[in-house]
Design a protein around this motif. Structure first.
Motif, PDB file in Angstrom:
ATOM      1  N   ILE A  46       0.776  -1.114  -0.006  1.00 14.16           N
ATOM      2  CA  ILE A  46       0.071  -0.145  -0.018  1.00 14.16           C
ATOM      3  C   ILE A  46       0.838   1.161  -0.057  1.00 14.16           C
ATOM      4  O   ILE A  46       1.895   1.453   0.737  1.00 14.16           O
ATOM      5  N   PRO A  47       0.698   2.232  -0.920  1.00 10.22           N
ATOM      6  CA  PRO A  47       1.476   3.630  -0.811  1.00 10.22           C
ATOM      7  C   PRO A  47       1.136   4.448   0.163  1.00 10.22           C
ATOM      8  O   PRO A  47      -0.036   4.669   0.558  1.00 10.22           O
ATOM      9  N   TYR A  48       2.254   4.653   1.046  1.00  7.57           N
ATOM     10  CA  TYR A  48       1.975   5.660   2.011  1.00  7.57           C
ATOM     11  C   TYR A  48       2.808   6.811   2.135  1.00  7.57           C
ATOM     12  O   TYR A  48       3.953   6.568   1.371  1.00  7.57           O
ATOM     13  N   THR A  49       2.560   7.710   2.648  1.00  7.26           N
ATOM     14  CA  THR A  49       3.533   8.917   2.765  1.00  7.26           C
ATOM     15  C   THR A  49       3.960   9.153   4.181  1.00  7.26           C
ATOM     16  O   THR A  49       2.810   9.423   5.157  1.00  7.26           O
ATOM     17  N   CYS A  50       5.033   9.117   4.726  1.00  2.00           N
ATOM     18  CA  CYS A  50       5.517   9.477   6.166  1.00  2.00           C
ATOM     19  C   CYS A  50       6.106  10.801   6.088  1.00  2.00           C
ATOM     20  O   CYS A  50       7.042  11.145   5.266  1.00  2.00           O
ATOM     21  N   ASP A  51       6.008  11.442   7.120  1.00  4.09           N
ATOM     22  CA  ASP A  51       6.562  12.731   7.518  1.00  4.09           C
ATOM     23  C   ASP A  51       7.754  12.649   8.405  1.00  4.09           C
ATOM     24  O   ASP A  51       7.478  12.729   9.798  1.00  4.09           O
ATOM     25  N   PHE A  52       8.999  12.647   7.813  1.00  6.79           N
ATOM     26  CA  PHE A  52      10.200  12.406   8.550  1.00  6.79           C
ATOM     27  C   PHE A  52      10.785  13.677   9.101  1.00  6.79           C
ATOM     28  O   PHE A  52      10.681  14.538   8.288  1.00  6.79           O
ATOM     29  N   PRO A  53      11.364  13.796  10.251  1.00  5.74           N
ATOM     30  CA  PRO A  53      12.189  15.095  10.616  1.00  5.74           C
ATOM     31  C   PRO A  53      13.118  15.410   9.510  1.00  5.74           C
ATOM     32  O   PRO A  53      13.850  14.304   8.920  1.00  5.74           O
ATOM     33  N   VAL A  54      13.572  16.799   9.553  1.00  5.74           N
ATOM     34  CA  VAL A  54      14.516  17.053   8.824  1.00  5.74           C
ATOM     35  C   VAL A  54      14.374  16.987   7.110  1.00  5.74           C
ATOM     36  O   VAL A  54      14.265  17.794   6.460  1.00  5.74           O
ATOM     37  N   ILE A  55      14.146  15.566   6.742  1.00  7.30           N
ATOM     38  CA  ILE A  55      13.965  15.518   5.336  1.00  7.30           C
ATOM     39  C   ILE A  55      12.404  15.271   4.703  1.00  7.30           C
ATOM     40  O   ILE A  55      12.259  15.408   3.517  1.00  7.30           O
ATOM     41  N   GLY A  56      11.451  15.546   5.870  1.00  4.09           N
ATOM     42  CA  GLY A  56      10.058  15.770   5.256  1.00  4.09           C
ATOM     43  C   GLY A  56       9.504  14.590   4.791  1.00  4.09           C
ATOM     44  O   GLY A  56       9.894  13.383   5.118  1.00  4.09           O
ATOM     45  N   ALA A  57       8.498  14.834   4.157  1.00  7.08           N
ATOM     46  CA  ALA A  57       7.467  13.785   3.389  1.00  7.08           C
ATOM     47  C   ALA A  57       8.178  12.759   2.587  1.00  7.08           C
ATOM     48  O   ALA A  57       8.785  13.470   1.606  1.00  7.08           O
ATOM     49  N   GLN A  58       8.086  11.759   2.638  1.00  5.62           N
ATOM     50  CA  GLN A  58       8.731  10.356   1.726  1.00  5.62           C
ATOM     51  C   GLN A  58       7.683   9.282   1.662  1.00  5.62           C
ATOM     52  O   GLN A  58       7.140   9.121   2.438  1.00  5.62           O
ATOM     53  N   PRO A  59       7.975   8.926   0.416  1.00  4.72           N
ATOM     54  CA  PRO A  59       7.114   7.562   0.238  1.00  4.72           C
ATOM     55  C   PRO A  59       7.458   6.292   0.695  1.00  4.72           C
ATOM     56  O   PRO A  59       8.815   6.021   1.083  1.00  4.72           O
ATOM     57  N   VAL A  60       6.519   5.692   1.271  1.00  6.91           N
ATOM     58  CA  VAL A  60       6.762   4.357   1.990  1.00  6.91           C
ATOM     59  C   VAL A  60       5.636   3.275   1.475  1.00  6.91           C
ATOM     60  O   VAL A  60       4.812   3.823   1.149  1.00  6.91           O
ATOM     61  N   ARG A  61       6.234   2.276   1.219  1.00 12.34           N
ATOM     62  CA  ARG A  61       5.367   1.060   0.986  1.00 12.34           C
ATOM     63  C   ARG A  61       5.050   0.095   2.387  1.00 12.34           C
ATOM     64  O   ARG A  61       5.984  -0.105   2.926  1.00 12.34           O
ATOM     65  N   VAL A  62       3.702  -0.345   2.389  1.00  7.39           N
ATOM     66  CA  VAL A  62       3.285  -0.829   3.799  1.00  7.39           C
ATOM     67  C   VAL A  62       2.663  -2.174   3.350  1.00  7.39           C
ATOM     68  O   VAL A  62       1.626  -2.141   2.375  1.00  7.39           O
ATOM     69  N   VAL A  63       3.012  -3.478   3.704  1.00  5.39           N
ATOM     70  CA  VAL A  63       2.339  -4.590   3.700  1.00  5.39           C
ATOM     71  C   VAL A  63       1.796  -5.034   5.192  1.00  5.39           C
ATOM     72  O   VAL A  63       2.808  -4.649   5.934  1.00  5.39           O
ATOM     73  N   VAL A  64       0.585  -5.247   5.215  1.00  5.40           N
ATOM     74  CA  VAL A  64      -0.001  -5.556   6.480  1.00  5.40           C
ATOM     75  C   VAL A  64      -0.404  -7.045   6.477  1.00  5.40           C
ATOM     76  O   VAL A  64      -1.060  -7.553   5.371  1.00  5.40           O
ATOM     77  N   GLY A  65      -0.230  -7.799   7.394  1.00  4.93           N
ATOM     78  CA  GLY A  65      -0.730  -9.060   7.828  1.00  4.93           C
ATOM     79  C   GLY A  65      -1.670  -9.018   9.019  1.00  4.93           C
ATOM     80  O   GLY A  65      -1.291  -8.473   9.810  1.00  4.93           O
ATOM     81  N   ALA A  66      -2.621  -9.842   8.873  1.00  4.25           N
ATOM     82  CA  ALA A  66      -3.699  -9.947   9.911  1.00  4.25           C
ATOM     83  C   ALA A  66      -4.333 -11.213   9.771  1.00  4.25           C
ATOM     84  O   ALA A  66      -4.828 -11.623   8.883  1.00  4.25           O
ATOM     85  N   GLY A 185      12.857  12.843  23.803  1.00  2.13           N
ATOM     86  CA  GLY A 185      11.656  12.022  23.777  1.00  2.13           C
ATOM     87  C   GLY A 185      11.818  11.112  22.429  1.00  2.13           C
ATOM     88  O   GLY A 185      12.756  11.384  21.761  1.00  2.13           O
ATOM     89  N   PRO A 186      10.899  10.276  22.482  1.00  4.15           N
ATOM     90  CA  PRO A 186      10.735   9.634  21.142  1.00  4.15           C
ATOM     91  C   PRO A 186      10.410  10.446  19.822  1.00  4.15           C
ATOM     92  O   PRO A 186      10.042  11.615  19.931  1.00  4.15           O
ATOM     93  N   VAL A 187      10.941  10.115  18.670  1.00  5.45           N
ATOM     94  CA  VAL A 187      10.968  10.790  17.590  1.00  5.45           C
ATOM     95  C   VAL A 187       9.543  10.346  16.767  1.00  5.45           C
ATOM     96  O   VAL A 187       9.542   9.007  16.555  1.00  5.45           O
ATOM     97  N   GLU A 188       8.750  10.924  16.733  1.00  2.00           N
ATOM     98  CA  GLU A 188       7.433  10.675  16.130  1.00  2.00           C
ATOM     99  C   GLU A 188       7.256  10.916  14.604  1.00  2.00           C
ATOM    100  O   GLU A 188       7.733  11.931  14.091  1.00  2.00           O
ATOM    101  N   VAL A 189       6.978  10.002  13.918  1.00  2.88           N
ATOM    102  CA  VAL A 189       6.918   9.930  12.428  1.00  2.88           C
ATOM    103  C   VAL A 189       5.357   9.496  12.139  1.00  2.88           C
ATOM    104  O   VAL A 189       4.806   8.405  12.239  1.00  2.88           O
TER     105      VAL A 189
END
Length: 466
Positions: A46-66, A185-189
């Protein structure tokens, strides 16, 4: 990369509890259906976009199993199921992590899911742990998070669709020290699926066909200040391997028999419990009707300083003395045992209105009990009064330790209205002093000066240091 991603997700799913074979259709509608099989459901990337510190929005691929169940019970808590998510980040993120001082990546994640059933949508948060992974110098990086979908109660029959939604990564500060804030503290993405992405995990049928009757006859069989004991009758329809005692959404204890004691409760507090059965597959019954119990109020210990004044009618003289009281009070019954200690004192009178007499007065309290109620505090005690030393015109007249009341004086004190255990209060009594004995040749004279009815006693109790 696809093969690597599949391998990681497979490893994540293998780490979850063993799953039975997939069911091809919902179970037939029977009065007591067997537990429903579950099947792992891996999604396409699944195509996602994650907002990382410093470098900003980046494309991420997500596979979920349930291991989404084929069906869940209507109006009863469903079993939670395992969820695994594999997130693959591009080379730009990997190199940024390296520049941020990252060697190994760890932390936690919150995987949001959207459950849409006949009654409408709801968002369910899945808490997941990120499996620690080494960060390469460059290239794509896959992070796997695993967790358990919490149990839900779906009140309307029909199909419910489960879909993946936002994912929030919470990276441990030492995973990316260059990204951590000043508070370490934790780095939130924050990650969200791209518009138009297919995020469905599958559907489950909300059906009474998978229902299992609840335990019955839940009864409170005993209470203490910090515990409640329950008993119940097991449900029929399946072999039972155990029972969960629930307080709201929390399982407070698990047992194999049909009785349980819940400990660690607060005194004088009302609690509501329900019982749920379990079978050997982990399936659970409906929850029983709730039962409410109140723990006993327990006991408290209190210590008081005593300041007392008593007026003797025979001699028309008032006598002051002090002491201490230590009480253990059963708040359930209001009954207390009291350890009473009264200090000796001195009284001065004039015999026949002429002769100055000085006497040492000592008190020997016997068994002392108290009763606390909404009307106030009552204390019953028996006190032997001793006169171990007497002087006339300043000259000692020995009476000896045997000079005392012939029998103990029975004294019952009452507070004027409610009594505050924390601050104390005043107790009063009218009592009789029995005739004295053992005073030698002075017995008759001393008895005439002390014994008689209508004597009063006012006892003021205060907490030490007040």
């Amino acid at each position: 990369m696809g093969r690597r991603l599949s391998t990681l997700l497979a490893a994540a799913l293998l780490a979850l509890p063993a799953l039975p074979a997939a069911a091809t259709e919902p179970p037939a509608s029977t009065e007591q259906a067997a537990p429903v099989a579950r099947a792992p459901i891996p999604t396409a990337p699944i195509p996602y976009t994650c907002d990382f510190p410093v470098i900003g929005a980046q494309p991420v691929r997500v596979v979920v199993g349930a291991d989404l169940p084929v069906a869940v019970p209507l109006g009863a808590p469903s079993d939670g199921f395992a969820v695994a998510a594999a997130l693959t980040v591009p080379d730009e993120v990997t190199r940024a992590l390296v520049l941020a001082g990252t060697g190994r990546l760890a932390g936690s994640a919150r995987v949001d899911t959207a459950v849409t059933g006949p009654e409408g949508p709801r968002t369910v948060h899945v808490a997941a742990a990120i499996t620690e992974v080494a960060v390469p110098a460059d290239g794509e990086l896959t992070v796997v998070a695993t967790g358990t979908f919490p149990e839900q109660v779906l009140p309307v029959p029909g199909l419910a669709e489960v879909a993946i939604a936002a994912i929030t990564l919470s990276l441990a500060p030492d995973s990316a020290p260059g990204w951590a804030g000043v508070d370490a503290g934790p780095v939130e993405v924050a990650c969200a699926p791209d518009a138009g992405a297919t995020t469905a995990l599958g559907t489950t049928e909300v059906s009474a066909a998978v229902d299992w009757a609840a335990p019955t006859d839940v009864t409170v069989t005993g209470t203490t200040a910090d515990s409640v004991t329950l008993s119940w009758a097991p449900p029929t329809g399946r072999p039972v391997t155990g029972f969960d005692v629930r307080r709201g959404d929390e399982v407070v204890t698990a047992v194999t028999g049909t009785t349980a004691t819940v400990d660690g409760l607060a005194p004088g507090t009302e609690y509501t419990f329900a019982i749920q059965a379990r079978d050997d597959t982990g399936g659970r019954s409906r929850t029983s009707d709730p039962v409410t119990a109140r723990t006993r109020r327990g006991t408290v210990n209190r210590s008081y300083d005593i300041a007392a004044v008593t007026h003797n009618v025979a001699s028309d003289v008032s006598l002051r003395f002090t002491g201490e009281a230590h009480a253990e009070i059963d708040l359930a019954t209001g009954i207390s045992t009291v350890d009473l200690s009264l200090h000796p004192t001195t009284v001065r009178v004039r015999l026949y209105g002429v002769l100055p007499v000085t006497a040492t007065v000592a008190f020997e309290p016997g068994a002392t009990t108290g009763t606390l109620s909404e009307e106030g505090l009552s204390v019953a005690t028996r006190i032997t009064i001793r006169l171990p030393g007497i002087s006339v015109f300043g000259y000692p007249v020995s009476t000896g330790p045997a000079c005392r009341t012939s029998v103990p004086a029975d004294i019952t004190l009452h507070s004027d209205g409610t009594f505050d255990l924390a601050d104390g209060g005043t107790l009063s009594s009218t009592y009789t002093i029995p005739p004295l004995a053992g005073c030698g040749g002075m017995t008759a004279m001393i008895s005439s000066m002390a014994a008689g009815t209508g004597n009063t006693l006012d006892l003021t109790l205060t907490t030490p240091g007040s």
